[in-house]
Enzyme design. Structure first.
Site, PDB file in Angstrom:
ATOM      1  N   CYS A 152      37.672  50.721  64.056  1.00  0.00           N
ATOM      2  CA  CYS A 152      37.750  51.552  65.252  1.00  0.00           C
ATOM      3  C   CYS A 152      36.326  51.789  65.747  1.00  0.00           C
ATOM      4  CB  CYS A 152      38.427  52.882  64.923  1.00  0.00           C
ATOM      5  SG  CYS A 152      38.347  54.092  66.259  1.00  0.00           S
ATOM      6  N   ASP A 160      41.074  39.893  28.419  1.00  0.00           N
ATOM      7  CA  ASP A 160      41.681  39.002  29.406  1.00  0.00           C
ATOM      8  C   ASP A 160      40.589  38.333  30.242  1.00  0.00           C
ATOM      9  OD1 ASP A 160      43.664  37.702  30.718  1.00  0.00           O
ATOM     10  OD2 ASP A 160      44.259  39.382  31.988  1.00  0.00           O
ATOM     11  N   TYR A 207       9.774  44.621  33.041  1.00  0.00           N
ATOM     12  CA  TYR A 207      10.485  43.365  32.794  1.00  0.00           C
ATOM     13  C   TYR A 207      10.164  42.345  33.885  1.00  0.00           C
ATOM     14  CZ  TYR A 207      14.400  40.128  32.145  1.00  0.00           C
ATOM     15  OH  TYR A 207      15.163  39.000  31.950  1.00  0.00           O
ATOM     16  N   CYS A 227      36.273  59.381  66.375  1.00  0.00           N
ATOM     17  CA  CYS A 227      37.665  59.247  65.936  1.00  0.00           C
ATOM     18  C   CYS A 227      37.964  60.312  64.882  1.00  0.00           C
ATOM     19  CB  CYS A 227      37.888  57.856  65.363  1.00  0.00           C
ATOM     20  SG  CYS A 227      39.490  57.645  64.552  1.00  0.00           S
ATOM     21  N   ARG A 260      37.851  26.058  27.611  1.00  0.00           N
ATOM     22  CA  ARG A 260      38.848  25.644  26.620  1.00  0.00           C
ATOM     23  C   ARG A 260      39.620  24.409  27.089  1.00  0.00           C
ATOM     24  NH1 ARG A 260      44.188  26.199  26.202  1.00  0.00           N
ATOM     25  NH2 ARG A 260      45.085  26.050  24.119  1.00  0.00           N
ATOM     26  N   CYS A 264      43.349  57.332  66.982  1.00  0.00           N
ATOM     27  CA  CYS A 264      42.838  57.856  68.252  1.00  0.00           C
ATOM     28  C   CYS A 264      43.162  56.969  69.448  1.00  0.00           C
ATOM     29  CB  CYS A 264      41.326  58.067  68.173  1.00  0.00           C
ATOM     30  SG  CYS A 264      40.367  56.534  68.087  1.00  0.00           S
ATOM     31  N   ASP A 280      12.607  48.274  34.358  1.00  0.00           N
ATOM     32  CA  ASP A 280      12.853  47.058  35.132  1.00  0.00           C
ATOM     33  C   ASP A 280      11.557  46.503  35.704  1.00  0.00           C
ATOM     34  OD1 ASP A 280      15.459  47.363  34.544  1.00  0.00           O
ATOM     35  OD2 ASP A 280      16.137  47.869  36.559  1.00  0.00           O
ATOM     36  N   ALA A 281      10.654  47.396  36.130  1.00  0.00           N
ATOM     37  CA  ALA A 281       9.382  46.941  36.704  1.00  0.00           C
ATOM     38  C   ALA A 281       8.559  46.178  35.663  1.00  0.00           C
ATOM     39  CB  ALA A 281       8.600  48.138  37.234  1.00  0.00           C
ATOM     40  N   SER A 308      45.853  27.571  21.246  1.00  0.00           N
ATOM     41  CA  SER A 308      46.383  28.779  21.885  1.00  0.00           C
ATOM     42  C   SER A 308      47.149  29.577  20.835  1.00  0.00           C
ATOM     43  CB  SER A 308      47.298  28.400  23.048  1.00  0.00           C
ATOM     44  OG  SER A 308      48.358  27.575  22.585  1.00  0.00           O
ATOM     45  N   TYR A 346      34.250  35.857  19.614  1.00  0.00           N
ATOM     46  CA  TYR A 346      35.298  36.277  18.679  1.00  0.00           C
ATOM     47  C   TYR A 346      35.527  35.310  17.520  1.00  0.00           C
ATOM     48  CZ  TYR A 346      38.092  32.995  21.501  1.00  0.00           C
ATOM     49  OH  TYR A 346      38.553  31.882  22.162  1.00  0.00           O
ATOM     50  N   CYS A 396      43.211  51.625  67.433  1.00  0.00           N
ATOM     51  CA  CYS A 396      43.195  52.536  66.287  1.00  0.00           C
ATOM     52  C   CYS A 396      44.477  53.370  66.269  1.00  0.00           C
ATOM     53  CB  CYS A 396      41.976  53.454  66.377  1.00  0.00           C
ATOM     54  SG  CYS A 396      41.959  54.752  65.129  1.00  0.00           S
ATOM     55  N   LYS A 407      42.668  41.820  22.755  1.00  0.00           N
ATOM     56  CA  LYS A 407      42.831  40.518  23.415  1.00  0.00           C
ATOM     57  C   LYS A 407      42.265  40.652  24.827  1.00  0.00           C
ATOM     58  CE  LYS A 407      46.176  36.873  24.478  1.00  0.00           C
ATOM     59  NZ  LYS A 407      45.688  36.688  25.866  1.00  0.00           N
ATOM     60  N   LYS A 419      51.250  41.379  22.373  1.00  0.00           N
ATOM     61  CA  LYS A 419      51.003  41.715  23.774  1.00  0.00           C
ATOM     62  C   LYS A 419      51.469  43.131  24.134  1.00  0.00           C
ATOM     63  CE  LYS A 419      49.740  38.808  26.313  1.00  0.00           C
ATOM     64  NZ  LYS A 419      50.364  37.603  26.889  1.00  0.00           N
ATOM     65  N   LYS A 472      44.587  38.338  13.161  1.00  0.00           N
ATOM     66  CA  LYS A 472      44.265  37.118  12.422  1.00  0.00           C
ATOM     67  C   LYS A 472      44.236  37.397  10.928  1.00  0.00           C
ATOM     68  CE  LYS A 472      41.193  35.619  16.165  1.00  0.00           C
ATOM     69  NZ  LYS A 472      39.787  35.363  16.556  1.00  0.00           N
TER      70      LYS A 472
END
Length: 691
Positions: free
Chosen positions: A452, A143, A61, A457, A162, A437, A58-59, A107, A251, A434, A141, A340, A316
């Site tokens: 609290c 989500d 980069y 506690c 979309r 206590c 990372d350094a 869809s 996709y 609380c 699929k 599904k 498909k």
């Protein structure tokens, strides 16, 4: 954590601290250097975000990125839209303009069971007038939010949601903030025009972290990863989008000019060659419906272990000539269907609402419900998060509610069915004292959670001890919730240091604690004295210091004393540590009693193992992927071991993977490793290598 110029959570983090170096190049020299830096940075982005296989630190980069920023500031007329520096920084938009798709983003029809899927297969064969088995491509699929990316001559020029399929919202600048989306295509044979369809996603783990962060600052939690992704992409300010942990899975394609593709499978093989992210390890070419059903059952069985939420598989017809013959109905293609999974939501009734107290004093409301099955698991509790969430959703005792469960996430109440509310129901209010206590509970103005204020506690003390001994912390086997409760009530332990002063004589006095069990617990306590520094930091329960931040700190510091006098400003110079986290760490180590606790732990024999171990030949610089169950290590322990020895642990197999370590009950990663010619190690082989 994400390699981003923006902080992974919250507001952008300024990485340009320190003195700027003056550049004395002329414009021609600067142009060549800028091109070299851009190409290198995008190459490293591809390795990090798409291949999950970084090749520089990372350094290093950061150094490249800052150099590019400085050159572009000095020569602003050389800044182009595809520069890595342009992923974030545009002014907030007034609105999201409409975007007309060249080809409709249709869809999909759904199949809710095996019978409906087989009916789809029959319709396809009938329409194509064939009795031969159809070749299908089956994909998870995912989500998320469907989007389209438009490339002209290999340059990313536009991106849109979309929408209604014909017209979406133009969100180009927001999509640029997603590091796994290339701003310039890679490789050869770049099309003149390429429209890529994909899904913007959020990992389940990242979604959980994001919600925790939102709750801390008083913002409402997102209902699910899809809502979080959609809300992030539709922001008017791209800096907000950049602060969210978004990813992409491509996709398919829309319009393509200057390159010929003949099948869906060919598309999914070609897109990665252009630098576009495709989850190839989860895609399968199926000969006929039986292979699709087998694939469906496999993905369904692994649903809870996937990185992203998925609610089914997409099937498909593979060949494009057959797709053209089949055509489309008004809103959906005849050549594809979404098969599904069973829904993860269910309806039940709230019997009571209890308020628990966590190790930081946070008061968290939990709904006790009539048991109901959700996603194959019977649940009887659901989190209500905080008072704001209770008020927003209007949750009351006796309400009939919709609950949902996502992966390993604690079930939560999604909404109340008001039509079924009892007439005598009353608004629920978290108590101002609380419940454990009786001390006062305060809610800071900038937070959503009541806490609290009593640091003694019992609930907090017990939770801190239980957290210290938990599996993800120091993993003291046998010191679970019940034994912590007993040990505390008997007065044997009042803080985490007391764990190391327990004697067998005291332990055998506990219920269900025989001599052998007591000795096993003492052995586990002794083993925990050799504590990896990051796990120890996480085990302390410092507010806002989760597993990831603990690892960040452990890579920077090697002794606990080094953290005592670091200022908030110095902590904030560390990548992925923002003001809130820095303040919490400084506050924790600024407390005299906490420093005394550290001293006591060290005197009792706790030795912190620095993460700055020497790199090991054969592992350093190599990428490992683990699949199946291991006997000697947990998956996480094996991955931490690899990284502590200078290697890299990845989650998916690619051409850049050096080794796949296969345990028992392996999945598709092993098949992909063999296909790509990646060396496969048994657990014994891996054990010899790390020895």
């Amino acid at each position: 954590g994400a390699r981003t110029v923006e902080h992974a959570w919250g507001k952008p983090h300024d990485r340009t601290h320190g003195a700027k170096q003056e550049c004395f190049m002329n414009k021609t020299e600067a142009k060549k250097e800028i091109e070299r830096l851009r190409k290198g940075i995008e190459e490293h982005n591809h390795h990090y975000y798409v291949l999950d296989n970084p090749v520089i630190s990372d350094a290093e980069y950061d150094k490249l990125f800052r150099k590019l920023q400085q050159l572009e500031e000095q020569f602003p007329d050389l800044v182009t839209s595809d520069s890595p520096t342009q992923r974030v920084g545009a002014k907030p938009a007034a609105d999201l303009p409409p975007y007309k798709h060249r080809q409709s983003m249709l869809s999909l029809d759904n199949a809710m069971n095996e019978e409906e899927f087989l009916e789809f297969d029959k319709r396809v064969k009938k329409f194509l007038e064939t009795r031969e088995e159809i070749e299908y491509v089956a994909e998870p699929k995912w989500d998320g939010l469907s989007i389209e990316l438009v490339y002209e001559k290999g340059i990313f020029v536009a991106g849109a949601t979309r929408g209604d399929g014909e017209t979406g919202e133009e969100v180009t600048q927001n999509l640029k903030t997603i590091r796994s989306i290339p701003l310039r295509l890679r490789g050869d044979n770049i099309p003149d025009l390429l429209e890529v369809r994909g899904e913007v996603l959020m990992r389940v783990a990242d979604f959980q972290k994001l919600n925790r962060e939102r709750e801390k600052i008083g913002e409402p939690a997102f209902a699910n990863p899809r809502n979080a992704a959609a809300g992030s992409i539709r922001q008017l300010d791209s800096k907000i989008t950049a602060s969210r942990p978004l990813d992409i899975c491509c996709y398919g394609v829309g319009e393509v000019e200057g390159f010929h593709l003949e099948s869906q499978w060919e598309v999914l093989e070609q897109l990665p060659r252009w630098g576009l992210k495709v989850h190839q390890e989860w895609i399968q070419l199926c000969q006929g419906p039986e292979e699709v059903l087998k694939y469906y059952r496999k993905v369904k069985g692994m649903r809870d272990s996937l990185e992203y939420e998925t609610d089914g598989v997409v099937v498909k017809v593979n060949r494009f000539d057959q797709q053209r013959t089949l055509g489309a109905k008004e809103r959906s293609p005849r050549w594809a269907i979404a098969y599904k999974f069973e829904p993860r939501q269910a309806t039940t009734r709230i019997l009571d609402i209890l308020v628990g107290v966590g190790r930081t004093g946070a008061l968290t409301p939990v709904a006790l419900m009539e048991p109901v099955e959700v996603g194959g698991v019977t649940v009887s509790r659901a989190t209500l998060h905080n008072q704001d969430e209770i008020d927003r959703k209007e949750v009351r005792i006796g309400d009939t509610v919709v609950i949902q469960r996502a992966g390993d996430v604690i079930p939560e109440v999604v909404q109340v069915i008001l039509e079924k509310r009892p007439k005598n129901s009353k608004r629920f209010v978290i108590p101002h004292r609380c419940p454990e206590c009786g001390s006062e509970a305060e809610r800071p103005e900038d937070e959503a959670i009541s806490r609290c204020v009593n640091i003694s506690c019992p609930a907090q003390v017990k939770e801190r001890i239980r957290h210290y001994a938990s599996r993800d912390a120091l993993d003291i086997e046998g010191l679970g919730e019940k034994h912590v409760e007993q040990l505390y009530e008997e007065g044997f332990i009042k803080d985490i240091a007391d764990i190391y002063e327990l004697k067998e004589k005291k332990l055998v006095e506990l219920d269900r604690m025989a001599e052998k069990s007591a000795q096993n617990l003492l052995d586990a306590i002794e083993k925990s004295k050799q504590a990896p520094f990051d796990r120890f930091l996480f085990a302390l329960g410092i507010r806002h210091v989760g597993e990831h931040v603990a690892r960040v700190l452990a890579r920077r510091f090697s002794r606990i004393e080094e953290l005592y006098d670091v200022t908030e400003e110095e902590f904030q110079k560390i990548r992925e540590i923002g003001p809130e986290v820095a303040n919490s760490i400084v506050h924790f180590f600024g407390q005299r009693e906490n420093r005394k606790l550290m001293e006591r732990l060290l005197k009792l024999g706790v030795e912190l193992v620095s993460q700055k171990q020497a790199e090991k030949k054969g592992i350093a610089g190599k990428t490992f992927v683990f699949t199946g169950s291991l006997n000697r290590w947990s998956r996480r322990e094996a991955e931490e071991l690899v990284e502590s020895l200078g290697g890299h642990a990845a989650s998916s197999v690619s051409k850049k993977t050096d080794y796949v370590v296969a345990g028992g009950e392996v999945g598709s990663k092993l098949e992909k490793a063999k296909k790509l010619g990646v060396q496969v190690l048994s657990e014994e082989d891996f054990s010899k290598l790390v020895r």
